[in-house]
Design a protein around this motif. Structure first.
Motif, PDB file in Angstrom:
ATOM      1  N   MET A  31      -4.821  13.200   1.073  1.00 27.56           N
ATOM      2  CA  MET A  31      -4.456  14.306   1.957  1.00 27.56           C
ATOM      3  C   MET A  31      -4.591  13.928   3.429  1.00 27.56           C
ATOM      4  O   MET A  31      -4.328  14.750   4.306  1.00 27.56           O
ATOM      5  N   ASP A  32      -4.985  12.715   3.698  1.00 28.53           N
ATOM      6  CA  ASP A  32      -5.004  12.213   5.071  1.00 28.53           C
ATOM      7  C   ASP A  32      -3.554  11.981   5.511  1.00 28.53           C
ATOM      8  O   ASP A  32      -2.810  11.235   4.869  1.00 28.53           O
ATOM      9  N   GLY A  33      -3.169  12.594   6.606  1.00 33.30           N
ATOM     10  CA  GLY A  33      -1.802  12.462   7.097  1.00 33.30           C
ATOM     11  C   GLY A  33      -1.433  11.077   7.563  1.00 33.30           C
ATOM     12  O   GLY A  33      -0.249  10.785   7.778  1.00 33.30           O
ATOM     13  N   ASN A  34      -2.408  10.196   7.715  1.00 30.45           N
ATOM     14  CA  ASN A  34      -2.116   8.806   8.054  1.00 30.45           C
ATOM     15  C   ASN A  34      -1.903   7.949   6.812  1.00 30.45           C
ATOM     16  O   ASN A  34      -1.502   6.794   6.922  1.00 30.45           O
ATOM     17  N   VAL A  35      -2.198   8.503   5.650  1.00 32.19           N
ATOM     18  CA  VAL A  35      -1.978   7.792   4.390  1.00 32.19           C
ATOM     19  C   VAL A  35      -0.638   8.218   3.796  1.00 32.19           C
ATOM     20  O   VAL A  35       0.257   7.406   3.583  1.00 32.19           O
ATOM     21  N   ILE A  36      -0.508   9.509   3.520  1.00 34.79           N
ATOM     22  CA  ILE A  36       0.799  10.063   3.155  1.00 34.79           C
ATOM     23  C   ILE A  36       1.273  10.824   4.386  1.00 34.79           C
ATOM     24  O   ILE A  36       0.860  11.959   4.640  1.00 34.79           O
ATOM     25  N   ASP A  37       2.111  10.178   5.159  1.00 37.13           N
ATOM     26  CA  ASP A  37       2.493  10.691   6.480  1.00 37.13           C
ATOM     27  C   ASP A  37       3.672  11.653   6.384  1.00 37.13           C
ATOM     28  O   ASP A  37       4.772  11.377   6.851  1.00 37.13           O
ATOM     29  N   MET A  38       3.398  12.788   5.781  1.00 43.99           N
ATOM     30  CA  MET A  38       4.400  13.839   5.640  1.00 43.99           C
ATOM     31  C   MET A  38       3.775  15.160   6.051  1.00 43.99           C
ATOM     32  O   MET A  38       2.545  15.265   6.138  1.00 43.99           O
ATOM     33  N   PRO A  39       4.589  16.185   6.316  1.00 43.36           N
ATOM     34  CA  PRO A  39       4.030  17.494   6.661  1.00 43.36           C
ATOM     35  C   PRO A  39       3.017  17.958   5.620  1.00 43.36           C
ATOM     36  O   PRO A  39       3.152  17.651   4.428  1.00 43.36           O
ATOM     37  N   TRP A  40       2.015  18.720   6.065  1.00 43.76           N
ATOM     38  CA  TRP A  40       0.891  19.084   5.207  1.00 43.76           C
ATOM     39  C   TRP A  40       1.342  19.706   3.887  1.00 43.76           C
ATOM     40  O   TRP A  40       0.832  19.346   2.823  1.00 43.76           O
ATOM     41  N   LEU A  41       2.290  20.639   3.933  1.00 43.61           N
ATOM     42  CA  LEU A  41       2.703  21.334   2.719  1.00 43.61           C
ATOM     43  C   LEU A  41       3.335  20.373   1.715  1.00 43.61           C
ATOM     44  O   LEU A  41       3.038  20.431   0.511  1.00 43.61           O
ATOM     45  N   ILE A  42       4.178  19.476   2.195  1.00 47.46           N
ATOM     46  CA  ILE A  42       4.799  18.489   1.300  1.00 47.46           C
ATOM     47  C   ILE A  42       3.738  17.552   0.735  1.00 47.46           C
ATOM     48  O   ILE A  42       3.740  17.225  -0.455  1.00 47.46           O
ATOM     49  N   ARG A  43       2.818  17.135   1.608  1.00 45.53           N
ATOM     50  CA  ARG A  43       1.728  16.258   1.163  1.00 45.53           C
ATOM     51  C   ARG A  43       0.880  16.956   0.100  1.00 45.53           C
ATOM     52  O   ARG A  43       0.516  16.356  -0.919  1.00 45.53           O
ATOM     53  N   ASP A 183      -2.671 -24.692  -8.950  1.00 49.56           N
ATOM     54  CA  ASP A 183      -1.234 -24.917  -8.812  1.00 49.56           C
ATOM     55  C   ASP A 183      -0.644 -24.127  -7.648  1.00 49.56           C
ATOM     56  O   ASP A 183       0.293 -24.579  -6.987  1.00 49.56           O
ATOM     57  N   HIS A 184      -1.185 -22.923  -7.423  1.00 47.76           N
ATOM     58  CA  HIS A 184      -0.596 -22.062  -6.395  1.00 47.76           C
ATOM     59  C   HIS A 184      -1.634 -21.055  -5.910  1.00 47.76           C
ATOM     60  O   HIS A 184      -2.469 -20.587  -6.682  1.00 47.76           O
ATOM     61  N   LEU A 185      -1.555 -20.736  -4.619  1.00 47.69           N
ATOM     62  CA  LEU A 185      -2.424 -19.731  -4.005  1.00 47.69           C
ATOM     63  C   LEU A 185      -1.570 -18.537  -3.598  1.00 47.69           C
ATOM     64  O   LEU A 185      -0.551 -18.693  -2.920  1.00 47.69           O
ATOM     65  N   VAL A 186      -1.995 -17.350  -4.011  1.00 50.68           N
ATOM     66  CA  VAL A 186      -1.288 -16.122  -3.635  1.00 50.68           C
ATOM     67  C   VAL A 186      -2.152 -15.326  -2.662  1.00 50.68           C
ATOM     68  O   VAL A 186      -3.307 -15.015  -2.961  1.00 50.68           O
ATOM     69  N   PHE A 187      -1.597 -15.027  -1.497  1.00 46.40           N
ATOM     70  CA  PHE A 187      -2.223 -14.093  -0.563  1.00 46.40           C
ATOM     71  C   PHE A 187      -1.750 -12.698  -0.971  1.00 46.40           C
ATOM     72  O   PHE A 187      -0.566 -12.385  -0.843  1.00 46.40           O
ATOM     73  N   SER A 188      -2.653 -11.890  -1.475  1.00 47.95           N
ATOM     74  CA  SER A 188      -2.285 -10.545  -1.900  1.00 47.95           C
ATOM     75  C   SER A 188      -2.861  -9.532  -0.914  1.00 47.95           C
ATOM     76  O   SER A 188      -4.075  -9.343  -0.834  1.00 47.95           O
ATOM     77  N   TYR A 189      -1.979  -8.902  -0.159  1.00 48.56           N
ATOM     78  CA  TYR A 189      -2.392  -7.916   0.841  1.00 48.56           C
ATOM     79  C   TYR A 189      -2.101  -6.507   0.328  1.00 48.56           C
ATOM     80  O   TYR A 189      -1.143  -6.301  -0.427  1.00 48.56           O
ATOM     81  N   HIS A 190      -2.918  -5.568   0.767  1.00 45.31           N
ATOM     82  CA  HIS A 190      -2.631  -4.180   0.405  1.00 45.31           C
ATOM     83  C   HIS A 190      -1.288  -3.801   1.019  1.00 45.31           C
ATOM     84  O   HIS A 190      -1.044  -4.030   2.198  1.00 45.31           O
ATOM     85  N   GLY A 191      -0.420  -3.225   0.220  1.00 44.04           N
ATOM     86  CA  GLY A 191       0.890  -2.847   0.719  1.00 44.04           C
ATOM     87  C   GLY A 191       0.855  -1.556   1.524  1.00 44.04           C
ATOM     88  O   GLY A 191      -0.096  -0.777   1.451  1.00 44.04           O
ATOM     89  N   VAL A 192       1.899  -1.340   2.302  1.00 38.41           N
ATOM     90  CA  VAL A 192       2.104  -0.083   3.022  1.00 38.41           C
ATOM     91  C   VAL A 192       3.595   0.239   2.969  1.00 38.41           C
ATOM     92  O   VAL A 192       4.428  -0.660   2.820  1.00 38.41           O
ATOM     93  N   PRO A 193       3.953   1.507   3.098  1.00 33.76           N
ATOM     94  CA  PRO A 193       5.380   1.854   3.148  1.00 33.76           C
ATOM     95  C   PRO A 193       6.035   1.224   4.379  1.00 33.76           C
ATOM     96  O   PRO A 193       5.405   1.116   5.438  1.00 33.76           O
ATOM     97  N   GLU A 194       7.278   0.833   4.247  1.00 31.14           N
ATOM     98  CA  GLU A 194       7.979   0.236   5.389  1.00 31.14           C
ATOM     99  C   GLU A 194       8.054   1.205   6.564  1.00 31.14           C
ATOM    100  O   GLU A 194       8.048   0.777   7.724  1.00 31.14           O
ATOM    101  N   ARG A 195       8.095   2.504   6.280  1.00 30.30           N
ATOM    102  CA  ARG A 195       8.185   3.460   7.384  1.00 30.30           C
ATOM    103  C   ARG A 195       6.920   3.438   8.246  1.00 30.30           C
ATOM    104  O   ARG A 195       6.967   3.785   9.424  1.00 30.30           O
ATOM    105  N   HIS A 196       5.778   3.042   7.677  1.00 28.44           N
ATOM    106  CA  HIS A 196       4.565   2.908   8.483  1.00 28.44           C
ATOM    107  C   HIS A 196       4.737   1.793   9.509  1.00 28.44           C
ATOM    108  O   HIS A 196       4.237   1.885  10.633  1.00 28.44           O
ATOM    109  N   ILE A 197       5.429   0.736   9.111  1.00 26.64           N
ATOM    110  CA  ILE A 197       5.654  -0.385  10.023  1.00 26.64           C
ATOM    111  C   ILE A 197       6.529   0.055  11.192  1.00 26.64           C
ATOM    112  O   ILE A 197       6.222  -0.224  12.355  1.00 26.64           O
ATOM    113  N   THR A 198       7.606   0.750  10.899  1.00 27.51           N
ATOM    114  CA  THR A 198       8.510   1.177  11.972  1.00 27.51           C
ATOM    115  C   THR A 198       7.892   2.290  12.818  1.00 27.51           C
ATOM    116  O   THR A 198       8.137   2.367  14.018  1.00 27.51           O
TER     117      THR A 198
END
Length: 340
Positions: A31-43, A183-198
């Motif tokens: 319910m944090d608006g910075n996590v799901i960044d939508m209007p309160w009612l939709i969230r 054989d291989h190293l994977v950097f696994s980062y927590h994902g975020v929605p692309e809209r957070h980036i923009t």
């Protein structure tokens, strides 16, 4: 007399792996608006109708699989860091979680109650900037100070994703696993929605506008999670001497149907197995403390997926936790914070 105090802040955890405690935690978190960044009612509708009916039961099982005698791994590991930092600095230092307990308000009020304390240094335990991490922690701290009319000033320690000390600590903590052979190293980062980036693009015209936007110099990089995680990876492989064909960058923990940063960690490790990789290492630099996302999502779930796809072993490289290099570095930054 020291007039400054510090508050280390990590993400948080439910009080227990019970379904009711997990439901309470997920509700606060989502319910944090910075996590799901939508209007309160939709969230509110998304969380109440699509997440809380089923997700708590599934998440409770995941938490139970990594819960320890000391409780939540994230909280326990964060407390170990706190204890070692306290041994290396003279200023008052407390620990809080953005969600759950120990809570930020109690910690800030406690520090502000000390008459000599005039300044609070907020230290979010995140190497990279994101609205769902740094921004929400800062806004919460500001609101607590304002609502309680606390007579202290607030300063925020900057991100440290490519700082030499952080990279050195990360490489040194990972070295025992890197030296085993893989054989291989994977950097696994927590994902975020692309809209957070923009949304966080201060220029409004740079992030995700081209395939190489993260490599082009721009003021947008100061708040660009994607650029910063690529920088961390580049600095790490340069310091550790890892060839370009021996590592990949991926993103985990997707929630919902929106477009998130890609590729997913799940797809990358399955593809590696199909390509013949037998021994894979996974490191999660976005987390400084091992938690559900590292221990269960990578250490258990991703490992099972990799073996099912034909691989032999997948090892999780532990987070920095209370590694000596890391505790020493944090202590030094509290005494002399980095410049922005």
């Amino acid at each position: 007399m020291d007039t400054k105090a510090a508050l280390l802040v990590n993400l948080g955890s439910p009080d227990s792996p019970s379904e009711s405690d997990v439901r309470h935690y997920l509700n606060e978190f989502l319910m944090d608006g910075n996590v799901i960044d939508m209007p309160w009612l939709i969230r509110r509708m998304i969380v109440s109708l699509f997440v809380l009916p089923k997700r708590p039961a599934k998440s409770a099982k995941a938490y139970a699989s990594v819960w320890t005698d000391d409780g939540s791994p994230l909280v326990s590991n964060s407390k170990k860091l706190l204890n070692k930092v306290r041994q290396q600095t003279n200023m008052p230092v407390e620990l809080a979680m953005r969600y759950g307990r120990p809570d930020m308000e109690s910690a800030i009020v406690k520090l502000a109650s000390k008459r000599e304390i005039k300044e609070l240094l907020l230290f979010p335990l995140y190497p990279h900037y994101a609205m769902s991490t740094i921004k929400t922690v800062v806004e919460k701290a500001e609101a607590i100070i304002s609502d309680n009319k606390l007579p202290i000033s607030l300063s925020v320690h900057p991100v440290f994703y490519d700082h030499e000390g952080y990279i050195n600590a990360l490489v040194n903590s990972a070295r025992p696993w890197l030296e085993k052979g893989y054989d291989h190293l994977v950097f696994s980062y927590h994902g975020v929605p692309e809209r957070h980036i923009t949304k966080d693009d201060s220029t409004g015209s740079h992030c995700l506008k081209s395939g190489d936007c993260c490599q082009k110099p721009s003021p947008a990089h100061h708040t660009c999670y994607r650029h910063q995680i690529y920088r961390t990876s580049a600095c790490f492989v340069e310091k550790a001497g890892i060839p370009v064909d021996k590592y990949s960058i991926a993103f985990q923990s997707k929630l919902g149907r929106d477009k998130w940063l890609e590729p997913s960690t799940s797809s990358v490790i399955k593809q590696l197995a199909k390509q013949g990789a037998k021994k894979v290492l996974v490191i999660c630099p976005a987390f400084v403390s091992d938690c559900l996302e590292t221990l269960e999502e990578i250490g258990i779930e991703a490992k099972e997926d990799f073996i099912k796809a034909g691989g032999e072993s997948l090892e999780l490289i532990p987070c920095l936790n209370d590694h000596p290099d890391w505790t020493k570095l944090v202590s030094s930054w509290l005494e002399q914070p980095l410049k922005t």
